[in-house]
Design an enzyme around this catalytic site. Structure first.
Site, PDB file in Angstrom:
ATOM      1  N   GLU A  76      45.051  30.556 -37.792  1.00 41.48           N
ATOM      2  CA  GLU A  76      45.238  29.135 -38.081  1.00 41.48           C
ATOM      3  C   GLU A  76      46.129  28.905 -39.293  1.00 41.48           C
ATOM      4  O   GLU A  76      47.064  28.109 -39.249  1.00 41.48           O
ATOM      5  CB  GLU A  76      43.893  28.447 -38.313  1.00 41.48           C
ATOM      6  CG  GLU A  76      44.072  26.983 -38.678  1.00 41.48           C
ATOM      7  CD  GLU A  76      42.772  26.228 -38.870  1.00 41.48           C
ATOM      8  OE1 GLU A  76      42.829  24.993 -38.965  1.00 41.48           O
ATOM      9  OE2 GLU A  76      41.716  26.867 -38.938  1.00 41.48           O
ATOM     10  N   ILE A 107      37.853  29.901 -41.223  1.00 39.26           N
ATOM     11  CA  ILE A 107      36.692  29.025 -41.391  1.00 39.26           C
ATOM     12  C   ILE A 107      36.853  27.858 -40.431  1.00 39.26           C
ATOM     13  O   ILE A 107      37.616  26.931 -40.684  1.00 39.26           O
ATOM     14  CB  ILE A 107      36.544  28.492 -42.834  1.00 39.26           C
ATOM     15  CG1 ILE A 107      36.400  29.634 -43.833  1.00 39.26           C
ATOM     16  CG2 ILE A 107      35.326  27.555 -42.923  1.00 39.26           C
ATOM     17  CD1 ILE A 107      36.260  29.159 -45.287  1.00 39.26           C
ATOM     18  N   ASP A 108      36.155  27.917 -39.318  1.00 36.30           N
ATOM     19  CA  ASP A 108      36.143  26.779 -38.410  1.00 36.30           C
ATOM     20  C   ASP A 108      35.058  25.826 -38.907  1.00 36.30           C
ATOM     21  O   ASP A 108      33.887  26.190 -38.984  1.00 36.30           O
ATOM     22  CB  ASP A 108      35.844  27.230 -36.981  1.00 36.30           C
ATOM     23  CG  ASP A 108      36.001  26.092 -35.989  1.00 36.30           C
ATOM     24  OD1 ASP A 108      36.967  25.326 -36.128  1.00 36.30           O
ATOM     25  OD2 ASP A 108      35.154  25.965 -35.098  1.00 36.30           O
TER      26      ASP A 108
END
Length: 291
Positions: A76, A107-108
């Site tokens: 991401e 870190i979603d």
């Protein structure tokens, strides 16, 4: 029946990544306990990134690339920084090849992380020949480690998990979520979908955990029955897709078509019948695939 492997070292890839994710979890856990610092925005004020996101992604890519130098990565934060993108007719796309590829969200649930809401996840998915083969979703705050490999089943902290067998929206707890994109393109269809499922068809309840991966693994363990979202990315769903499927669930495009992990939308459910019913109630949003 033996599992057909797409690469003879799939088990080694997975086991190495699993141990690396556990180490990354300690970094997230320690940072969660400290006052938030250096919070930045990306595309909008709702699209956040912290120094912990960046540090975790760097740690994961460094560790995996050192062990598997031929592997590729879609992360991401590296994509947000302009890496792993190629220009094509009509815009840009993420580079996605047949090589073993790790699809990573460090870190979603970054907004949860910033606000100290303990629904966050380190997500590491593995694709080989563009087929999702393994997934790891780790919430180090609640100490929930979800994992799966194709043909091996899905697990939470080492114990098998299974989806619910609910087949009707009116008997379901649903997850409908809006992510960082708050444009009319996303918000207006969401409102219509919410009305269709929660008002017109009287679903049992609605939840939203602020993390696509957490939403999906909670479907995988049968806590909730179905989840749909538009505007997400490959790193949000790649790892959890394998976990839901290996727990016996369905993961598809919300229109009912086959899932395109780069297609920016997802629907997952415990049963095919529920997935089909929910698909028919949603107001769909189309996107240009990212890869």
């Amino acid at each position: 029946m033996p599992v057909e492997l797409l690469h003879p070292d799939e088990d080694r890839f997975f086991n190495f990544a699993l141990e690396l994710v556990k180490k990354a979890g300690r970094l997230v856990r320690d940072a969660f306990d400290q006052p938030s610092s250096n919070v930045q925005t990306k595309a909008s004020n709702t699209d956040l990134v912290t120094e912990t996101d960046q540090a975790v992604e760097a740690m994961l890519i460094k560790g995996l690339s050192a062990e598997f130098p031929e592997h590729k990565f879609i992360g991401e934060e590296s994509v947000a920084g302009g890496q792993k993108i190629e220009s094509v007719a009509g815009g840009q796309k993420i580079v996605y090849s047949d090589a073993p590829t790790w699809i990573i969200d460090p870190i979603d649930g970054t907004t949860n992380f910033v606000h100290r809401i303990p629904m966050v996840a380190i997500c590491v998915g593995l694709a080989i020949k563009k087929e999702l083969r393994a997934g790891i979703v780790y919430n180090p705050i609640t100490n929930e480690l979800f994992s799966a490999q194709v043909g091996r089943g899905a697990f939470r902290n080492g114990f098998p998990i299974k989806v619910s067998q609910t087949e009707a929206v009116c008997k379901s707890v649903l997850l409908l979520q809006i992510g960082a994109d708050r444009s009319d393109k996303i918000v207006n269809p969401f409102i219509e979908s919410f009305k269709a499922t929660m008002v017109n068809n009287d679903a049992r309840g609605h939840r939203s955990f602020g993390s696509a991966a957490i939403n999906m693994v909670y479907v995988a363990q049968g806590s909730v029955d179905a989840y749909a979202e538009y505007g997400i990315h490959a790193w949000d769903i790649a790892a959890a897709t394998v976990i839901v499927r290996e727990a016996g669930g369905i993961v598809i495009d919300p229109t009912g078509a086959e899932l395109n992990v780069m297609g920016r939308k997802v629907l997952c459910a415990g049963t095919k019948k529920l997935a089909e019913e929910l698909s028919g109630m949603l107001t769909h949003v189309e996107f240009v695939p990212e890869g």
